[in-house]
Motif scaffolding. Structure first.
Motif, PDB file in Angstrom:
ATOM      1  N   ALA A  24     -18.277  29.528  21.216  1.00  0.00           N
ATOM      2  CA  ALA A  24     -17.978  28.649  20.081  1.00  0.00           C
ATOM      3  C   ALA A  24     -18.827  29.037  18.869  1.00  0.00           C
ATOM      4  O   ALA A  24     -18.320  29.110  17.742  1.00  0.00           O
ATOM      5  N   LEU A  25     -20.104  29.289  19.091  1.00  0.00           N
ATOM      6  CA  LEU A  25     -20.988  29.695  17.998  1.00  0.00           C
ATOM      7  C   LEU A  25     -20.556  31.042  17.435  1.00  0.00           C
ATOM      8  O   LEU A  25     -20.505  31.228  16.217  1.00  0.00           O
ATOM      9  N   ARG A  26     -20.201  31.953  18.298  1.00  0.00           N
ATOM     10  CA  ARG A  26     -19.736  33.278  17.865  1.00  0.00           C
ATOM     11  C   ARG A  26     -18.470  33.155  17.006  1.00  0.00           C
ATOM     12  O   ARG A  26     -18.352  33.767  15.948  1.00  0.00           O
ATOM     13  N   LYS A  27     -17.523  32.329  17.447  1.00  0.00           N
ATOM     14  CA  LYS A  27     -16.271  32.134  16.700  1.00  0.00           C
ATOM     15  C   LYS A  27     -16.532  31.445  15.355  1.00  0.00           C
ATOM     16  O   LYS A  27     -15.878  31.752  14.357  1.00  0.00           O
ATOM     17  N   ALA A  28     -17.474  30.508  15.312  1.00  0.00           N
ATOM     18  CA  ALA A  28     -17.821  29.841  14.052  1.00  0.00           C
ATOM     19  C   ALA A  28     -18.398  30.850  13.067  1.00  0.00           C
ATOM     20  O   ALA A  28     -18.063  30.838  11.879  1.00  0.00           O
ATOM     21  N   LYS A  29     -19.260  31.744  13.562  1.00  0.00           N
ATOM     22  CA  LYS A  29     -19.831  32.780  12.701  1.00  0.00           C
ATOM     23  C   LYS A  29     -18.736  33.716  12.190  1.00  0.00           C
ATOM     24  O   LYS A  29     -18.736  34.115  11.028  1.00  0.00           O
ATOM     25  N   GLU A  30     -17.802  34.070  13.075  1.00  0.00           N
ATOM     26  CA  GLU A  30     -16.699  34.948  12.685  1.00  0.00           C
ATOM     27  C   GLU A  30     -15.829  34.298  11.600  1.00  0.00           C
ATOM     28  O   GLU A  30     -15.406  34.964  10.656  1.00  0.00           O
ATOM     29  N   ALA A  45     -24.823  19.823  17.869  1.00  0.00           N
ATOM     30  CA  ALA A  45     -25.745  20.282  18.915  1.00  0.00           C
ATOM     31  C   ALA A  45     -26.491  21.558  18.501  1.00  0.00           C
ATOM     32  O   ALA A  45     -27.539  21.868  19.061  1.00  0.00           O
ATOM     33  N   TRP A  46     -25.961  22.288  17.518  1.00  0.00           N
ATOM     34  CA  TRP A  46     -26.641  23.502  17.052  1.00  0.00           C
ATOM     35  C   TRP A  46     -27.813  23.177  16.142  1.00  0.00           C
ATOM     36  O   TRP A  46     -28.612  24.044  15.825  1.00  0.00           O
TER      37      TRP A  46
END
Length: 71
Positions: A24-30, A45-46
């Motif tokens: 999820a974090l990777r996709k948000a960064k992308e 939560a991040w």
């Protein structure tokens, strides 16, 4: 009888996995990178402290035009 077991639910198997927070974090960064900063996705939560979480609330109020008393 050998071979794979068939089920009417088999087509949904790929979407029935447990959530992957790292993905999820990777996709948000992308999404942020691909949109040149136009899209920002933040999971509460991040954010590790109250100050950052409160700032997220204030930005959401401003961006979405919400009533401050309801956040």
């Amino acid at each position: 009888m050998s071979g794979p077991i068939r089920s009417s639910l088999g087509r949904f198997a790929g979407s029935m996995r447990d959530p992957d927070p790292a993905n999820a974090l990777r996709k948000a960064k992308e999404a942020y990178d691909a949109s040149d900063g136009e899209i920002v996705l933040i999971n509460r939560a991040w954010l590790s402290n109250w100050t950052d979480q409160k700032q997220l609330d204030l930005l959401a109020v401003k961006a979405y035009g919400l009533d401050k008393g309801k956040v």
